[in-house]
Design an enzyme around this catalytic site. Structure first.
Site, PDB file in Angstrom:
ATOM      1  N   ARG A 102       0.828  -1.204   0.000  1.00 20.97           N
ATOM      2  CA  ARG A 102       0.000   0.000   0.000  1.00 20.97           C
ATOM      3  C   ARG A 102       0.862   1.253   0.000  1.00 20.97           C
ATOM      4  NH1 ARG A 102      -4.342   1.616   4.659  1.00 20.97           N
ATOM      5  NH2 ARG A 102      -2.404   2.019   5.807  1.00 20.97           N
ATOM      6  N   ASP A 201       2.506 -13.350   9.008  1.00 20.77           N
ATOM      7  CA  ASP A 201       3.214 -13.382  10.289  1.00 20.77           C
ATOM      8  C   ASP A 201       3.176 -14.765  10.913  1.00 20.77           C
ATOM      9  OD1 ASP A 201       4.055 -10.771  10.234  1.00 20.77           O
ATOM     10  OD2 ASP A 201       2.388 -10.006  11.444  1.00 20.77           O
TER      11      ASP A 201
END
Length: 208
Positions: A102, A201
């Site tokens: 982003r 993650d």
């Protein structure tokens, strides 16, 4: 385009393990591999085939073979977690990569890395990403892959919400979407509810 929600008992069982916050990296990765294998069978249903004449140990026969090569394209980085499972079922598949991030000023997803096999335009392309949340990154990735010549595209996601599905259906009506599980919604932070946390993650052990 079609949107298929798998709702497979084995996938649901393994997803329950993955969703549990106490599941560690090793077990999370193992179950993701197994879910990817189960998904690969469903995602490749309906791929076009052509006749192939062969001779078995008994006689001659007309068999079937795939018309087009298969290219897997994980959306970095979490999409990498689905590649090994898919390749276990489709070992001849080539693998491309696309990374989206982003832009902090425009808040729009931008490509930061892309590398694809030369056969992209003639291949059945399976784009993989565990989470389909807002749909912004996946939609932008699909657009960029199309610009490079891909014509026969499927998007396979582990967990999705209606908001993300709507974006893909609107922006890419020519792309088949296969989702292992449909979750409830996005929360105020843009996370899938109930979800499984940040897939990248948890996959790579960077959530400490």
């Amino acid at each position: 385009m079609s949107t298929i929600i798998l709702n497979h008992p084995l996938i649901e069982h393994k997803l329950t393990i993955m969703r549990n916050k106490d599941t560690g990296t090793k077990e999370f990765r193992q179950n993701l591999d197994e879910v990817a294998m189960l998904m690969a069978y469903e995602v490749t249903k309906g791929l076009p085939t052509k006749n192939k004449e062969i001779i078995t140990p008994i006689c001659q026969m007309t068999g079937k073979e795939l018309v087009r090569p298969i290219v897997l394209v994980p959306i970095l980085r979490a999409g990498l977690g689905l590649v090994d499972g898919f390749k276990a079922i489709i070992p001849t598949a080539k693998v491309g990569h696309i990374g989206m991030a982003r832009n902090e000023e425009t808040l729009q997803p931008e490509e930061y890395y892309a590398k694809f096999p030369s056969c992209l335009g003639e291949a059945d392309v399976i784009v993989v990403d565990p989470m389909l949340a807002t749909g912004g990154s996946a939609s932008a990735a699909l657009e960029n892959i199309k610009k490079r010549g891909a014509k026969h595209i499927k998007l396979a996601c582990l967990v999705a919400v209606p908001e993300g599905i709507s974006v893909i259906e609107k922006n890419h009506p020519d792309v088949d979407l296969i989702v292992a599980a449909l979750d409830e919604k996005l929360n105020e932070k843009g996370y899938i509810v109930p979800g499984l946390g940040d897939a990248g993650d948890r996959l790579f052990g960077t959530d400490d």
